[in-house]
Design a protein around this motif. Structure first.
Motif, PDB file in Angstrom:
ATOM      1  N   ARG A  30      10.765  12.182   4.834  1.00 17.49           N
ATOM      2  CA  ARG A  30      10.588  13.473   4.175  1.00 17.49           C
ATOM      3  C   ARG A  30      10.644  14.620   5.184  1.00 17.49           C
ATOM      4  O   ARG A  30      10.975  15.754   4.840  1.00 17.49           O
ATOM      5  CB  ARG A  30       9.245  13.482   3.452  1.00 17.49           C
ATOM      6  CG  ARG A  30       9.032  14.615   2.477  1.00 17.49           C
ATOM      7  CD  ARG A  30       7.729  14.434   1.721  1.00 17.49           C
ATOM      8  NE  ARG A  30       6.584  14.314   2.618  1.00 17.49           N
ATOM      9  CZ  ARG A  30       5.385  13.854   2.248  1.00 17.49           C
ATOM     10  NH1 ARG A  30       5.195  13.431   1.015  1.00 17.49           N
ATOM     11  NH2 ARG A  30       4.398  13.797   3.109  1.00 17.49           N
ATOM     12  N   GLU A  31      10.326  14.303   6.441  1.00 21.30           N
ATOM     13  CA  GLU A  31      10.245  15.335   7.469  1.00 21.30           C
ATOM     14  C   GLU A  31      11.532  15.470   8.280  1.00 21.30           C
ATOM     15  O   GLU A  31      11.694  16.431   9.011  1.00 21.30           O
ATOM     16  CB  GLU A  31       9.073  15.025   8.421  1.00 21.30           C
ATOM     17  CG  GLU A  31       7.739  14.816   7.738  1.00 21.30           C
ATOM     18  CD  GLU A  31       7.260  16.054   6.989  1.00 21.30           C
ATOM     19  OE1 GLU A  31       7.574  17.169   7.456  1.00 21.30           O
ATOM     20  OE2 GLU A  31       6.613  15.897   5.937  1.00 21.30           O
ATOM     21  N   ARG A  32      12.438  14.504   8.171  1.00 16.90           N
ATOM     22  CA  ARG A  32      13.648  14.510   8.998  1.00 16.90           C
ATOM     23  C   ARG A  32      14.751  13.818   8.223  1.00 16.90           C
ATOM     24  O   ARG A  32      14.467  13.040   7.307  1.00 16.90           O
ATOM     25  CB  ARG A  32      13.406  13.796  10.326  1.00 16.90           C
ATOM     26  CG  ARG A  32      13.107  12.296  10.180  1.00 16.90           C
ATOM     27  CD  ARG A  32      12.702  11.673  11.485  1.00 16.90           C
ATOM     28  NE  ARG A  32      11.478  12.287  11.982  1.00 16.90           N
ATOM     29  CZ  ARG A  32      11.430  13.011  13.099  1.00 16.90           C
ATOM     30  NH1 ARG A  32      12.521  13.188  13.823  1.00 16.90           N
ATOM     31  NH2 ARG A  32      10.306  13.550  13.507  1.00 16.90           N
ATOM     32  N   PRO A  33      16.001  14.062   8.558  1.00 14.05           N
ATOM     33  CA  PRO A  33      17.076  13.351   7.856  1.00 14.05           C
ATOM     34  C   PRO A  33      17.113  11.877   8.261  1.00 14.05           C
ATOM     35  O   PRO A  33      17.541  11.534   9.361  1.00 14.05           O
ATOM     36  CB  PRO A  33      18.341  14.097   8.298  1.00 14.05           C
ATOM     37  CG  PRO A  33      17.975  14.747   9.584  1.00 14.05           C
ATOM     38  CD  PRO A  33      16.520  15.045   9.530  1.00 14.05           C
ATOM     39  N   LEU A  34      16.602  11.005   7.403  1.00 12.92           N
ATOM     40  CA  LEU A  34      16.573   9.573   7.671  1.00 12.92           C
ATOM     41  C   LEU A  34      16.899   8.834   6.385  1.00 12.92           C
ATOM     42  O   LEU A  34      16.209   8.995   5.376  1.00 12.92           O
ATOM     43  CB  LEU A  34      15.186   9.145   8.175  1.00 12.92           C
ATOM     44  CG  LEU A  34      15.001   7.654   8.450  1.00 12.92           C
ATOM     45  CD1 LEU A  34      15.877   7.201   9.617  1.00 12.92           C
ATOM     46  CD2 LEU A  34      13.536   7.330   8.740  1.00 12.92           C
ATOM     47  N   ARG A  35      17.933   8.050   6.422  1.00 13.20           N
ATOM     48  CA  ARG A  35      18.330   7.235   5.276  1.00 13.20           C
ATOM     49  C   ARG A  35      17.558   5.913   5.342  1.00 13.20           C
ATOM     50  O   ARG A  35      17.628   5.203   6.343  1.00 13.20           O
ATOM     51  CB  ARG A  35      19.834   6.993   5.323  1.00 13.20           C
ATOM     52  CG  ARG A  35      20.381   6.112   4.208  1.00 13.20           C
ATOM     53  CD  ARG A  35      21.849   5.824   4.499  1.00 13.20           C
ATOM     54  NE  ARG A  35      22.439   4.929   3.499  1.00 13.20           N
ATOM     55  CZ  ARG A  35      23.477   4.147   3.741  1.00 13.20           C
ATOM     56  NH1 ARG A  35      24.049   4.149   4.939  1.00 13.20           N
ATOM     57  NH2 ARG A  35      23.959   3.368   2.791  1.00 13.20           N
ATOM     58  N   VAL A  36      16.822   5.599   4.292  1.00 13.79           N
ATOM     59  CA  VAL A  36      16.035   4.369   4.240  1.00 13.79           C
ATOM     60  C   VAL A  36      16.682   3.429   3.231  1.00 13.79           C
ATOM     61  O   VAL A  36      16.869   3.786   2.063  1.00 13.79           O
ATOM     62  CB  VAL A  36      14.569   4.649   3.848  1.00 13.79           C
ATOM     63  CG1 VAL A  36      13.773   3.342   3.791  1.00 13.79           C
ATOM     64  CG2 VAL A  36      13.931   5.623   4.837  1.00 13.79           C
ATOM     65  N   VAL A  37      17.026   2.229   3.711  1.00 16.22           N
ATOM     66  CA  VAL A  37      17.686   1.223   2.882  1.00 16.22           C
ATOM     67  C   VAL A  37      16.847  -0.046   2.912  1.00 16.22           C
ATOM     68  O   VAL A  37      16.591  -0.593   3.993  1.00 16.22           O
ATOM     69  CB  VAL A  37      19.110   0.919   3.373  1.00 16.22           C
ATOM     70  CG1 VAL A  37      19.779  -0.107   2.455  1.00 16.22           C
ATOM     71  CG2 VAL A  37      19.941   2.189   3.461  1.00 16.22           C
ATOM     72  N   VAL A  38      16.406  -0.511   1.757  1.00 12.83           N
ATOM     73  CA  VAL A  38      15.612  -1.735   1.670  1.00 12.83           C
ATOM     74  C   VAL A  38      16.526  -2.897   1.306  1.00 12.83           C
ATOM     75  O   VAL A  38      17.238  -2.850   0.300  1.00 12.83           O
ATOM     76  CB  VAL A  38      14.492  -1.605   0.618  1.00 12.83           C
ATOM     77  CG1 VAL A  38      13.707  -2.918   0.499  1.00 12.83           C
ATOM     78  CG2 VAL A  38      13.559  -0.453   0.978  1.00 12.83           C
ATOM     79  N   LEU A  39      16.529  -3.922   2.134  1.00 13.38           N
ATOM     80  CA  LEU A  39      17.224  -5.167   1.824  1.00 13.38           C
ATOM     81  C   LEU A  39      16.237  -6.040   1.057  1.00 13.38           C
ATOM     82  O   LEU A  39      15.334  -6.636   1.637  1.00 13.38           O
ATOM     83  CB  LEU A  39      17.686  -5.855   3.112  1.00 13.38           C
ATOM     84  CG  LEU A  39      18.505  -4.964   4.070  1.00 13.38           C
ATOM     85  CD1 LEU A  39      18.891  -5.745   5.330  1.00 13.38           C
ATOM     86  CD2 LEU A  39      19.752  -4.423   3.377  1.00 13.38           C
TER      87      LEU A  39
END
Length: 313
Positions: free
Chosen positions: A68-77
């Motif tokens: 939420r604070e930085r551009p980070l793509r979170v992908v859950v396998l």
């Protein structure tokens, strides 16, 4: 999975690939953000066990907050929930939120995969999350090998009992940590093992309690001979562990164990003074908690990725 409870050993570099590593467990939000600095994508590849107080989901929540604070793509396998889609226990009272209960949206045994939990948490945090689905979400299949996600869940029998017998953590009795049978042994020095076994077996909880004597090497009562019970699945796999756990908690109190009210309400999610200290009364109280948990499970339907059987919450 090599650390003791509450520990996350630092390993500076992955020996197979040579890539640098960083622990994200139990950090402050600032430390989490610092360790994720410079990444554009984070893959979450964890074997969860389907229980609100198992803290893999807490670290996922922390990662999503950093996103939420930085551009980070979170992908859950995504991976299967070894407990399947069944629901047990109450939602968490917001007053008892902690690292073992980061959201009030989940019943104690929530019946979601990790990817589905991540969708719940992402909605709460107001961030996107991507989930790569699993082909076998509903429980654990016989041909799928079990790799312990932590040292105290060495096999599926321990996992099946864990949603209930982990409540013994809220007593000064041992829950079997530091033995070969964590969450299947329970007791303390000086208890009457035979009387405790008789008390539990009279309640018809779906297991057989055998008088047992054991000496934990770590955790509570390390190096001391404990008397208590070993729990055996003698009538097929346990489908509901929380009745067993509440009855065991109360029976151990009757036998002389002392509860830690703060920890009990953080684990179970309800005020400790509403948790009876006799097995019969505890099982009666569970009916109301179960109803509230099943109602809460229905509210999670928009976050589900996989079909449920008709009639399930």
């Amino acid at each position: 999975g090599s650390g003791a409870p509450g520990e996350a050993p630092e390993v500076g570099r992955d020996p197979a690939s040579g890539l640098p590593t960083a622990v994200l467990y139990g950090l402050t939000p600032q430390e989490t953000a610092r360790r994720l600095s410079g990444l554009d994508t984070l893959l979450v590849d964890l074997q969860d066990v389907g229980v609100r107080f198992y803290t893999y989901i807490s670290t996922v929540r922390d990662v999503l907050r950093s996103a939420r604070e930085r551009p980070l793509r979170v992908v859950v396998l995504d991976r299967p929930n070894p407990l399947g889609f069944g629901v047990e226990g109450p939602p968490l009272d917001p007053a008892f939120r902690s690292f073992v209960g980061v959201t009030s949206a989940l019943p104690l045994r929530h019946g979601l995969t990790l990817g589905e939990v991540a969708r719940v948490l992402a909605a709460e945090e107001g961030v996107p999350v991507e989930v790569v689905g699993t082909d076998a979400p509903d429980g654990w299949h016989a041909d799928r090998p079990w790799v312990p996600p932590s040292p105290n869940l060495p096999d599926l029998q321990s996992v099946r009992l864990y949603p209930g017998t982990a409540l013994v953590e809220a007593l000064d009795a041992s829950e079997g940590r530091g033995t070969a049978l964590p969450f299947r042994l329970a007791g303390a020095p000086g208890m009457d093992a035979h009387a405790l076994a008789r008390r539990l077996n009279a309640l018809d909880l779906g297991v057989t309690a055998r008088p047992a004597f054991f000496t934990p090497t770590t955790s509570k009562h390390a190096g001391k001979r404990c008397a208590g019970v070993q729990l055996h699945e003698t009538r097929g796999e346990v489908r509901r562990a929380l009745p067993l756990g509440l009855a065991l908690l109360a029976a151990l109190e009757e036998a002389g164990a002392t509860r830690n009210p703060d920890w009990l309400q953080k684990l179970l999610g309800v005020p400790a003074d509403t948790v009876p200290n006799t097995p019969e009364a505890a099982l009666t109280a569970l009916d109301g908690w179960q109803a509230s948990g099943e109602q809460q499970a229905l509210a999670l339907a928009p976050h589900r990725l996989y079909p449920r059987k008709e009639g399930s919450p």
